[in-house]
Design a protein around this motif. Structure first.
Motif, PDB file in Angstrom:
ATOM      1  N   MET A   1      50.077  54.707  60.826  1.00 28.08           N
ATOM      2  CA  MET A   1      49.807  55.573  59.669  1.00 28.08           C
ATOM      3  C   MET A   1      48.102  55.811  59.653  1.00 28.08           C
ATOM      4  O   MET A   1      47.603  56.622  59.301  1.00 28.08           O
ATOM      5  CB  MET A   1      50.135  55.200  58.354  1.00 28.08           C
ATOM      6  CG  MET A   1      49.871  56.161  57.324  1.00 28.08           C
ATOM      7  SD  MET A   1      50.501  57.681  57.145  1.00 28.08           S
ATOM      8  CE  MET A   1      52.074  57.486  56.777  1.00 28.08           C
ATOM      9  N   SER A   2      47.641  54.577  60.284  1.00 23.68           N
ATOM     10  CA  SER A   2      45.900  54.646  60.140  1.00 23.68           C
ATOM     11  C   SER A   2      45.399  55.709  60.840  1.00 23.68           C
ATOM     12  O   SER A   2      44.375  56.233  60.504  1.00 23.68           O
ATOM     13  CB  SER A   2      45.505  53.198  60.708  1.00 23.68           C
ATOM     14  OG  SER A   2      45.665  52.998  61.842  1.00 23.68           O
ATOM     15  N   ASP A   3      46.042  56.143  62.028  1.00 24.81           N
ATOM     16  CA  ASP A   3      45.170  57.226  62.850  1.00 24.81           C
ATOM     17  C   ASP A   3      45.395  58.619  61.871  1.00 24.81           C
ATOM     18  O   ASP A   3      44.546  59.372  61.906  1.00 24.81           O
ATOM     19  CB  ASP A   3      46.268  57.382  64.025  1.00 24.81           C
ATOM     20  CG  ASP A   3      47.393  57.659  64.052  1.00 24.81           C
ATOM     21  OD1 ASP A   3      48.048  57.298  63.263  1.00 24.81           O
ATOM     22  OD2 ASP A   3      47.982  58.416  64.915  1.00 24.81           O
ATOM     23  N   ARG A   4      46.484  58.880  61.093  1.00 26.21           N
ATOM     24  CA  ARG A   4      46.611  60.268  60.244  1.00 26.21           C
ATOM     25  C   ARG A   4      45.597  59.840  59.247  1.00 26.21           C
ATOM     26  O   ARG A   4      44.984  60.712  58.754  1.00 26.21           O
ATOM     27  CB  ARG A   4      47.916  60.041  59.690  1.00 26.21           C
ATOM     28  CG  ARG A   4      48.980  60.351  60.602  1.00 26.21           C
ATOM     29  CD  ARG A   4      48.773  61.659  61.578  1.00 26.21           C
ATOM     30  NE  ARG A   4      49.761  62.009  62.230  1.00 26.21           N
ATOM     31  CZ  ARG A   4      49.930  62.430  63.498  1.00 26.21           C
ATOM     32  NH1 ARG A   4      48.755  62.755  64.096  1.00 26.21           N
ATOM     33  NH2 ARG A   4      51.122  62.884  64.188  1.00 26.21           N
ATOM     34  N   THR A   5      45.319  58.776  58.604  1.00 30.98           N
ATOM     35  CA  THR A   5      44.402  58.279  57.510  1.00 30.98           C
ATOM     36  C   THR A   5      43.041  58.756  57.977  1.00 30.98           C
ATOM     37  O   THR A   5      42.355  59.489  57.234  1.00 30.98           O
ATOM     38  CB  THR A   5      44.325  57.178  57.028  1.00 30.98           C
ATOM     39  OG1 THR A   5      45.821  56.795  56.346  1.00 30.98           O
ATOM     40  CG2 THR A   5      43.511  56.712  55.890  1.00 30.98           C
ATOM     41  N   GLU A   6      42.728  58.157  59.139  1.00 24.30           N
ATOM     42  CA  GLU A   6      41.244  58.344  59.764  1.00 24.30           C
ATOM     43  C   GLU A   6      41.150  59.977  60.062  1.00 24.30           C
ATOM     44  O   GLU A   6      40.050  60.567  59.966  1.00 24.30           O
ATOM     45  CB  GLU A   6      41.064  57.760  61.219  1.00 24.30           C
ATOM     46  CG  GLU A   6      41.076  56.026  61.179  1.00 24.30           C
ATOM     47  CD  GLU A   6      41.516  55.237  62.215  1.00 24.30           C
ATOM     48  OE1 GLU A   6      41.117  56.052  63.260  1.00 24.30           O
ATOM     49  OE2 GLU A   6      41.315  54.254  62.349  1.00 24.30           O
ATOM     50  N   LEU A   7      42.246  60.568  60.489  1.00 16.81           N
ATOM     51  CA  LEU A   7      42.008  62.130  60.743  1.00 16.81           C
ATOM     52  C   LEU A   7      41.852  62.893  59.459  1.00 16.81           C
ATOM     53  O   LEU A   7      40.700  63.551  59.165  1.00 16.81           O
ATOM     54  CB  LEU A   7      43.413  62.543  61.193  1.00 16.81           C
ATOM     55  CG  LEU A   7      43.419  64.132  61.406  1.00 16.81           C
ATOM     56  CD1 LEU A   7      42.442  64.592  62.692  1.00 16.81           C
ATOM     57  CD2 LEU A   7      44.861  64.451  61.866  1.00 16.81           C
ATOM     58  N   VAL A   8      42.371  62.357  58.045  1.00 21.41           N
ATOM     59  CA  VAL A   8      42.076  63.067  56.874  1.00 21.41           C
ATOM     60  C   VAL A   8      40.918  62.733  56.541  1.00 21.41           C
ATOM     61  O   VAL A   8      39.871  63.353  55.799  1.00 21.41           O
ATOM     62  CB  VAL A   8      43.153  62.427  56.055  1.00 21.41           C
ATOM     63  CG1 VAL A   8      42.774  62.938  54.482  1.00 21.41           C
ATOM     64  CG2 VAL A   8      44.600  62.902  56.139  1.00 21.41           C
ATOM     65  N   GLN A   9      40.460  61.538  56.805  1.00 25.40           N
ATOM     66  CA  GLN A   9      38.912  61.231  56.454  1.00 25.40           C
ATOM     67  C   GLN A   9      37.930  61.862  57.229  1.00 25.40           C
ATOM     68  O   GLN A   9      37.121  62.202  56.578  1.00 25.40           O
ATOM     69  CB  GLN A   9      38.781  59.402  56.848  1.00 25.40           C
ATOM     70  CG  GLN A   9      39.589  58.659  55.787  1.00 25.40           C
ATOM     71  CD  GLN A   9      38.716  58.647  54.462  1.00 25.40           C
ATOM     72  OE1 GLN A   9      38.259  59.286  53.996  1.00 25.40           O
ATOM     73  NE2 GLN A   9      39.589  57.600  53.703  1.00 25.40           N
ATOM     74  N   ARG A  10      38.137  62.323  58.492  1.00 27.06           N
ATOM     75  CA  ARG A  10      37.276  62.925  59.205  1.00 27.06           C
ATOM     76  C   ARG A  10      37.139  64.301  58.804  1.00 27.06           C
ATOM     77  O   ARG A  10      36.325  65.184  58.538  1.00 27.06           O
ATOM     78  CB  ARG A  10      37.789  63.037  60.813  1.00 27.06           C
ATOM     79  CG  ARG A  10      37.187  61.935  61.431  1.00 27.06           C
ATOM     80  CD  ARG A  10      37.094  62.291  63.092  1.00 27.06           C
ATOM     81  NE  ARG A  10      38.390  62.925  63.585  1.00 27.06           N
ATOM     82  CZ  ARG A  10      39.447  62.534  63.862  1.00 27.06           C
ATOM     83  NH1 ARG A  10      39.573  61.103  63.882  1.00 27.06           N
ATOM     84  NH2 ARG A  10      40.518  63.282  64.428  1.00 27.06           N
ATOM     85  N   TYR A  11      38.624  64.801  58.162  1.00 24.56           N
ATOM     86  CA  TYR A  11      38.768  66.422  57.507  1.00 24.56           C
ATOM     87  C   TYR A  11      37.667  66.391  56.432  1.00 24.56           C
ATOM     88  O   TYR A  11      36.994  67.177  56.209  1.00 24.56           O
ATOM     89  CB  TYR A  11      40.125  66.628  57.197  1.00 24.56           C
ATOM     90  CG  TYR A  11      40.768  67.729  56.313  1.00 24.56           C
ATOM     91  CD1 TYR A  11      40.726  68.718  56.935  1.00 24.56           C
ATOM     92  CD2 TYR A  11      40.713  67.328  54.926  1.00 24.56           C
ATOM     93  CE1 TYR A  11      40.986  69.970  56.191  1.00 24.56           C
ATOM     94  CE2 TYR A  11      41.197  68.414  54.127  1.00 24.56           C
ATOM     95  CZ  TYR A  11      41.251  69.755  54.666  1.00 24.56           C
ATOM     96  OH  TYR A  11      41.521  70.743  53.960  1.00 24.56           O
ATOM     97  N   LEU A  12      37.912  65.361  55.378  1.00 26.03           N
ATOM     98  CA  LEU A  12      37.211  65.306  54.154  1.00 26.03           C
ATOM     99  C   LEU A  12      35.626  65.073  54.479  1.00 26.03           C
ATOM    100  O   LEU A  12      34.820  66.068  53.853  1.00 26.03           O
ATOM    101  CB  LEU A  12      37.436  64.049  53.319  1.00 26.03           C
ATOM    102  CG  LEU A  12      38.910  64.064  52.689  1.00 26.03           C
ATOM    103  CD1 LEU A  12      39.263  63.193  51.804  1.00 26.03           C
ATOM    104  CD2 LEU A  12      39.035  65.594  51.974  1.00 26.03           C
ATOM    105  N   ALA A  13      35.358  64.376  55.646  1.00 25.05           N
ATOM    106  CA  ALA A  13      33.791  64.468  55.979  1.00 25.05           C
ATOM    107  C   ALA A  13      33.332  65.854  56.575  1.00 25.05           C
ATOM    108  O   ALA A  13      32.194  66.051  56.080  1.00 25.05           O
ATOM    109  CB  ALA A  13      33.774  63.378  57.057  1.00 25.05           C
TER     110      ALA A  13
END
Length: 121
Positions: A1-13
């Motif tokens: 799940m951490s790769d999906r969370t990182e993707l969402v964090q990049r999206y928000l960034a």
């Protein structure tokens, strides 16, 4: 799940990036070239249209930032998450949730956005 969370964090960034070159780099890293974005306010496709949409939102909501509003939920190629838009450290003025489709290369191919809480007109 951490790769999906990182993707969402990049999206928000990407949504928070106010320097055009930084925003463009985050968009290229996070979205496929022909990625689509749809929410109640409109629908766009491609990096240039995403950048223009983000810039318009930043102009409308100057000084506010997007933050993750809870855990990221994912299965198969789908990711859903709640986000908040507000002043840093303050209560959110806008709350929404997005469902993103993730391409085979790990970038976002499409986003379907929903608004749960918006300021009164």
């Amino acid at each position: 799940m951490s790769d999906r969370t990182e993707l969402v964090q990049r999206y928000l960034a990407a949504w928070n990036a106010t320097v055009p070159a930084e925003r463009d780099a985050l968009i290229a890293e996070t979205f496929t070239e022909n990625a689509g974005y749809t929410d109640p306010m409109g629908s766009v496709r491609g990096h240039a249209a995403l950048a223009a949409t983000i810039a318009a939102v930043q102009e409308q909501f100057a000084g506010l930032e997007f933050t993750l509003g809870g855990p990221v939920d994912a299965h198969h190629e789908l990711v859903r998450f709640t986000w908040h838009l507000g002043r840093p450290g303050g209560a959110p003025l806008v709350v929404g949730f997005d469902v993103a489709e993730v391409a085979e290369d790990g970038r976002i191919a499409a986003v379907h956005g929903f608004l749960d809480q918006v300021p009164a007109a």
